[in-house]
Design an enzyme around this catalytic site. Structure first.
Site, short mmCIF file in Angstrom:
data_model
loop_
_atom_site.label_atom_id
_atom_site.label_comp_id
_atom_site.label_asym_id
_atom_site.label_seq_id
_atom_site.Cartn_x
_atom_site.Cartn_y
_atom_site.Cartn_z
N TRP A 99 35.63 42.81 38.95
CA TRP A 99 34.73 43.05 40.08
C TRP A 99 33.63 44.19 39.89
CZ3 TRP A 99 33.89 38.55 42.06
CH2 TRP A 99 35.01 37.69 42.28
N ASP A 173 33.95 49.21 47.13
CA ASP A 173 34.29 47.82 47.45
C ASP A 173 35.72 47.94 47.79
OD1 ASP A 173 35.01 44.90 47.28
OD2 ASP A 173 34.34 44.87 45.10
N LYS A 197 39.80 38.21 52.26
CA LYS A 197 41.01 38.66 51.64
C LYS A 197 42.15 39.15 52.91
CE LYS A 197 38.99 37.88 47.62
NZ LYS A 197 38.32 38.79 46.94
C1 LIG Z 1 37.12 38.89 46.15
C2 LIG Z 1 36.54 39.88 45.59
C3 LIG Z 1 35.12 40.18 45.27
C4 LIG Z 1 34.15 39.00 45.65
O1 LIG Z 1 33.85 38.60 46.81
P1 LIG Z 1 32.87 37.53 47.22
O2 LIG Z 1 32.76 37.67 48.68
O3 LIG Z 1 33.43 36.06 46.57
O4 LIG Z 1 31.58 37.78 46.51
C5 LIG Z 1 34.72 41.29 45.12
N1 LIG Z 1 35.38 42.23 44.96
C6 LIG Z 1 36.69 42.29 45.06
C7 LIG Z 1 37.58 43.58 44.79
C8 LIG Z 1 37.27 41.18 45.57
O5 LIG Z 1 38.80 41.01 45.67
#
Ligand SMILES: *Cc1c(COP(=O)(O)O)cnc(C)c1O
Length: 362
Positions: A99, A173, A197
């Site tokens: 990511w 993030d 999540k």
């Molecule tokens: C799941 C995840 C993403 C991607 O998220 P989307 O909403 O599918 O774009 C990005 N960063 C992390 C740390 C993730 O766990």
């Protein structure tokens, strides 16, 4: 049979949030209409957004001068929205997983995006510490929890980053560990994540942004990609993801009723310790992440080399006992159990019992 949901995302939500969401799909707050068919402009929905924003601010202790917005596009759209809005010439990234790497790739389209350190050579089993943050960068980007590899920036490593960053705005993030522990929001320029999540069903993205950082880049920003559009529009510039925002609001209420992020952290520590302790004492399994960087949200483990051929057998065994989603990400293999806020200690105990029962048969 009772099922225990260890999926990495979309993932477990509190039972009562699922139930209340289902009720709103049938009849939203006794209005005789489904939440699926009301206008987002209607008087009914504005209070939902307002409450979700207020609860995010309250639970995370968001200081004055920050905005909380709910958008579409997922965390992946933030990978480009962040440089669009903040990066004039240069940015810096800590590469702790796929990511983080995807975020870095987007920034490269906007100028000089520096990778300050990377643990790619070890398939990201640890979080690097030996690096400098270039003080002329427009921001420094981190991924606080690496969902795929089961590593997480500990409070200690976060403190180091807060010291090291100097005046460079910090961007994080936090898709997979938002609201799992207290966080000092004042240290950040932007916090963002996909809500699927730890907060809501798929379809909504949260962004917490320090207002004074905006409006400084010289480029033209497309309207929909400009944070100011959504701040000015109160997340209602265009049609927002109504249902996921409603569920997010319910999850936030649930979290507040259960003691907020401080209490959540205590529960999360207990759950993670229970499972890691089981794996550390296992004959056949071993954890993959370096101990000091272990995630409380995603616990990754593999079979020891001499037991590799049990991969499918254990997965079948666990599935038969109601364990859902314990397969590791395809880029890591093995197993991964995600222990987000809504996972109970009882659920983790069930997985531990399952592992022990399996080992007894060896
Ligand atoms: C799941 C995840 C993403 C991607 O998220 P989307 O909403 O599918 O774009 C990005 N960063 C992390 C740390 C993730 O766990």
């Amino acid at each position: 049979m009772k099922k225990y949901n260890f999926n990495a995302g979309p993932s477990i939500l509190p039972d009562e949030v699922i139930k209340q969401t289902a009720e709103a799909v049938i009849d939203f707050q006794g209005e005789g209409l489904s939440i699926l068919e009301i206008s987002h402009r209607a008087k009914y929905f504005q209070p939902v957004v307002d409450e979700a924003v207020a609860l995010m601010k309250e639970l995370l202790g968001v200081p004055e001068g920050y905005s909380v917005i709910f958008l579409g596009g997922g965390a992946s759209l933030q990978f480009c929205m962040v440089p669009y809005n903040l990066m004039e010439k240069k940015s810096a990234y800590l590469n702790t997983g796929v990511w983080a790497k995807k975020a870095l790739k987007e920034a490269k389209g906007f100028g000089e995006a520096v990778e300050v350190a990377s643990s790619a050579e070890s398939n990201y089993i640890y979080i690097p510490t030996e690096y400098e943050i270039p003080q002329d960068a427009d921001y420094f980007h981190i991924t606080t929890n690496n969902t795929i590899y089961g590593t997480e920036l500990s409070d200690k490593k976060l403190q180091d980053i807060y010291k090291k960053k100097g005046n460079v705005p910090l961007v994080a993030d936090m898709s997979s560990d938002i609201l799992s522990r207290p966080i000092d929001v004042s240290q950040y320029g932007i916090i963002y994540g996909g809500a699927q999540k730890n907060l809501a069903p798929a379809g909504v993205t949260f962004v917490i942004v320090k207002n004074e950082l905006l409006g400084k880049v010289s480029r033209h920003i497309p309207t929909m990609l400009d944070y100011r559009t959504h701040i000015d529009g109160g997340s209602m510039f265009n049609t927002p993801p109504v249902l996921p925002i409603y569920s997010a609001m319910l999850t936030l209420r649930w979290l507040r009723e259960n003691g907020g992020v401080e209490a959540a952290e205590k529960r999360n520590i207990k759950k993670a310790e229970l499972l890691y302790d089981c794996i550390d004492h296992s004959k056949i399994f071993v954890g993959t992440a370096k101990e000091e960087d272990r995630s409380r949200m995603n616990v990754c483990f593999v079979l020891k080399p001499e037991y590799q051929d049990l991969q499918d057998d254990f997965f079948k065994f666990a599935t038969e006992r109601g364990m859902v989603g314990v397969k590791g990400h395809r880029s890591v293999g093995g197993f991964r159990a995600s222990l987000y806020n809504a996972m109970t200690l009882e659920g983790v105990q069930a997985l531990v019992d399952c592992i022990r029962e399996y080992e007894k048969r060896m």
